[in-house]
Design a protein around this motif. Structure first.
Motif, mmCIF file in Angstrom:
data_model
loop_
_atom_site.group_PDB
_atom_site.id
_atom_site.type_symbol
_atom_site.label_atom_id
_atom_site.label_comp_id
_atom_site.label_asym_id
_atom_site.label_seq_id
_atom_site.Cartn_x
_atom_site.Cartn_y
_atom_site.Cartn_z
ATOM 1 N N GLY A 89 27.351 50.890 13.915
ATOM 2 C CA GLY A 89 27.960 51.320 12.664
ATOM 3 C C GLY A 89 29.016 52.397 12.799
ATOM 4 N N ASP A 90 29.229 52.919 14.010
ATOM 5 C CA ASP A 90 30.250 53.957 14.204
ATOM 6 C C ASP A 90 31.657 53.389 14.009
ATOM 7 N N VAL A 91 32.558 54.248 13.560
ATOM 8 C CA VAL A 91 33.983 53.947 13.540
ATOM 9 C C VAL A 91 34.631 54.807 14.621
ATOM 10 N N LEU A 92 35.214 54.161 15.615
ATOM 11 C CA LEU A 92 35.858 54.892 16.706
ATOM 12 C C LEU A 92 37.223 55.384 16.236
ATOM 13 N N VAL A 93 37.403 56.698 16.256
ATOM 14 C CA VAL A 93 38.654 57.324 15.817
ATOM 15 C C VAL A 93 39.346 57.876 17.050
ATOM 16 N N ALA A 94 40.447 57.251 17.435
ATOM 17 C CA ALA A 94 41.117 57.571 18.693
ATOM 18 C C ALA A 94 42.465 58.237 18.434
ATOM 19 N N ALA A 95 42.527 59.534 18.704
ATOM 20 C CA ALA A 95 43.800 60.257 18.585
ATOM 21 C C ALA A 95 44.674 59.928 19.789
ATOM 22 N N ARG A 135 46.336 39.239 5.201
ATOM 23 C CA ARG A 135 45.768 38.105 5.922
ATOM 24 C C ARG A 135 44.317 37.899 5.490
ATOM 25 N N ASP A 136 43.658 36.984 6.163
ATOM 26 C CA ASP A 136 42.283 36.677 5.780
ATOM 27 C C ASP A 136 41.276 37.683 6.313
ATOM 28 N N ILE A 137 41.643 38.446 7.356
ATOM 29 C CA ILE A 137 40.697 39.390 7.929
ATOM 30 C C ILE A 137 40.312 40.452 6.901
ATOM 31 N N GLU A 138 39.054 40.758 6.834
ATOM 32 C CA GLU A 138 38.554 41.757 5.887
ATOM 33 C C GLU A 138 38.665 43.144 6.520
ATOM 34 N N CYS A 139 39.569 43.947 6.032
ATOM 35 C CA CYS A 139 39.776 45.285 6.604
ATOM 36 C C CYS A 139 39.019 46.319 5.785
ATOM 37 N N VAL A 140 37.730 46.380 5.994
ATOM 38 C CA VAL A 140 36.863 47.329 5.301
ATOM 39 C C VAL A 140 35.862 47.871 6.307
ATOM 40 N N ALA A 141 35.694 49.182 6.322
ATOM 41 C CA ALA A 141 34.690 49.797 7.195
ATOM 42 C C ALA A 141 34.264 51.127 6.606
ATOM 43 N N ALA A 142 33.005 51.459 6.772
ATOM 44 C CA ALA A 142 32.488 52.765 6.362
ATOM 45 C C ALA A 142 31.382 53.143 7.337
ATOM 46 N N GLY A 143 31.611 54.224 8.092
ATOM 47 C CA GLY A 143 30.619 54.629 9.069
ATOM 48 C C GLY A 143 30.943 55.981 9.666
ATOM 49 N N PRO A 144 30.036 56.521 10.455
ATOM 50 C CA PRO A 144 30.253 57.826 11.077
ATOM 51 C C PRO A 144 31.371 57.750 12.117
ATOM 52 N N ALA A 145 32.173 58.778 12.161
ATOM 53 C CA ALA A 145 33.235 58.843 13.154
ATOM 54 C C ALA A 145 32.667 59.188 14.525
ATOM 55 N N LEU A 146 33.143 58.472 15.536
ATOM 56 C CA LEU A 146 33.008 58.889 16.924
ATOM 57 C C LEU A 146 34.423 59.126 17.409
ATOM 58 N N THR A 147 34.739 60.352 17.803
ATOM 59 C CA THR A 147 36.118 60.700 18.116
ATOM 60 C C THR A 147 36.418 60.553 19.602
ATOM 61 N N ALA A 148 37.669 60.189 19.872
ATOM 62 C CA ALA A 148 38.195 60.157 21.229
ATOM 63 C C ALA A 148 39.572 60.799 21.195
ATOM 64 N N ASP A 149 39.803 61.749 22.076
ATOM 65 C CA ASP A 149 41.094 62.428 22.113
ATOM 66 C C ASP A 149 41.833 62.006 23.376
ATOM 67 N N ASN A 150 43.009 61.424 23.194
ATOM 68 C CA ASN A 150 43.809 60.919 24.306
ATOM 69 C C ASN A 150 45.159 61.614 24.345
ATOM 70 N N ARG A 151 45.714 61.730 25.521
ATOM 71 C CA ARG A 151 47.101 62.141 25.636
ATOM 72 C C ARG A 151 48.002 60.971 25.248
ATOM 73 N N ALA A 152 49.242 61.281 24.913
ATOM 74 C CA ALA A 152 50.197 60.236 24.562
ATOM 75 C C ALA A 152 50.292 59.217 25.678
ATOM 76 N N ASP A 206 48.001 57.272 26.826
ATOM 77 C CA ASP A 206 46.815 57.191 27.675
ATOM 78 C C ASP A 206 45.592 56.880 26.807
ATOM 79 N N ILE A 207 44.665 56.073 27.326
ATOM 80 C CA ILE A 207 43.480 55.713 26.545
ATOM 81 C C ILE A 207 42.173 56.001 27.289
ATOM 82 N N MET A 208 42.193 56.974 28.182
ATOM 83 C CA MET A 208 40.974 57.349 28.893
ATOM 84 C C MET A 208 39.850 57.704 27.914
ATOM 85 N N GLY A 209 40.144 58.497 26.908
ATOM 86 C CA GLY A 209 39.116 58.898 25.949
ATOM 87 C C GLY A 209 38.551 57.726 25.176
ATOM 88 N N THR A 210 39.413 56.808 24.772
ATOM 89 C CA THR A 210 38.970 55.636 24.021
ATOM 90 C C THR A 210 38.007 54.792 24.846
#
Length: 231
Positions: A87-93, A54-71, A73-77
């Motif tokens: 500039g952070d990239v949110l990485v949500a497990a 698609r037209d959206i530009e899917c590019v990112a480069a930045g420090p990870a900020l992690t969130a750990d969630n149970r299956a 559930d998105i409390m951590g996110t």
């Protein structure tokens, strides 16, 4: 008796790359980064960009900020939104749960409003049209219409397992249409130092291809040598 865990655990001491280190990865293809890590660092192929083709530009480069969630559930996110730096990239497990969305367009909008550069999860997302309108680069396992819960327990800033990689806050995330790569914090300088070598090798090969290269020289030498038996 097992003690009940806190609903939310937050790591108050997180690494963060310098601005110069972050800048060194801007515009660098993920393939170059993996090569500079001798083949390591890539998340599983099922974590792919929203908007591919698609037209959206899917590019990112930045420090990870992690969130750990149970299956499911998105409390951590949601809690991690309070700790995003520009500039952070949110990485949500999400425990690779596929039964409901790990985020949708509203979460994507909040990440962008907080200054986040991207979102990565090992679950699916929802609200595709809204995500594209928000314009935040997102990587996930697909799309699903069902919503998650917000009950916890969860954590922010602690190491997570996602896409076959361990990610700690402060690791560099480099992501594009080919996928997502993790550069551990303590390897950032070494990887940056090798990127020029990788880039030069790629440019040299591109020139050879433009000049008519048909197959790698090493393969031709192998076929002409004594280690091949024609039957």
């Amino acid at each position: 008796m097992i003690e009940e865990p806190p609903r939310l655990k937050v790591n108050a001491k997180r690494n963060r790359p310098s601005e110069a280190q972050i800048a060194a990865f801007q515009g660098v293809p993920t393939g170059f980064v993996v090569d500079a890590m001798f083949g390591a660092g890539a998340m599983a192929a099922d974590i792919s960009p929203i908007g591919f083709g698609r037209d959206i530009e899917c590019v990112a480069a930045g420090p990870a900020l992690t969130a750990d969630n149970r299956a499911s559930d998105i409390m951590g996110t949601l809690a991690a939104l309070n700790f995003i730096q520009d500039g952070d990239v949110l990485v949500a497990a999400f425990e690779a749960h596929q039964g409901c969305a790990a985020a949708g367009d509203r979460v994507a909008a909040m990440i962008k409003n907080c200054g986040g550069a991207g979102f990565v999860t090992d679950g699916p997302m929802r609200d595709y049209t809204g995500i594209v309108e928000v314009g935040l680069p997102c990587w996930c396992t697909g799309l699903v219409p069902s919503s998650p819960f917000t009950t916890g327990p969860a954590s922010v800033g602690l190491p997570v397992q996602i896409g076959g990689q361990q990610v700690a806050s402060g690791d560099m995330i480099v992501a594009d249409r080919d996928g997502v790569v993790v550069v551990p914090f303590d390897q950032i300088d070494a990887v940056i130092a090798r990127l020029d070598t990788v880039r030069e090798a790629e440019l040299s090969l591109d020139k050879q291809l433009a000049d008519g290269l048909k197959y790698p020289e090493g393969v031709a030498q192998l076929i002409e040598g004594d280690d091949v038996k024609f039957v």
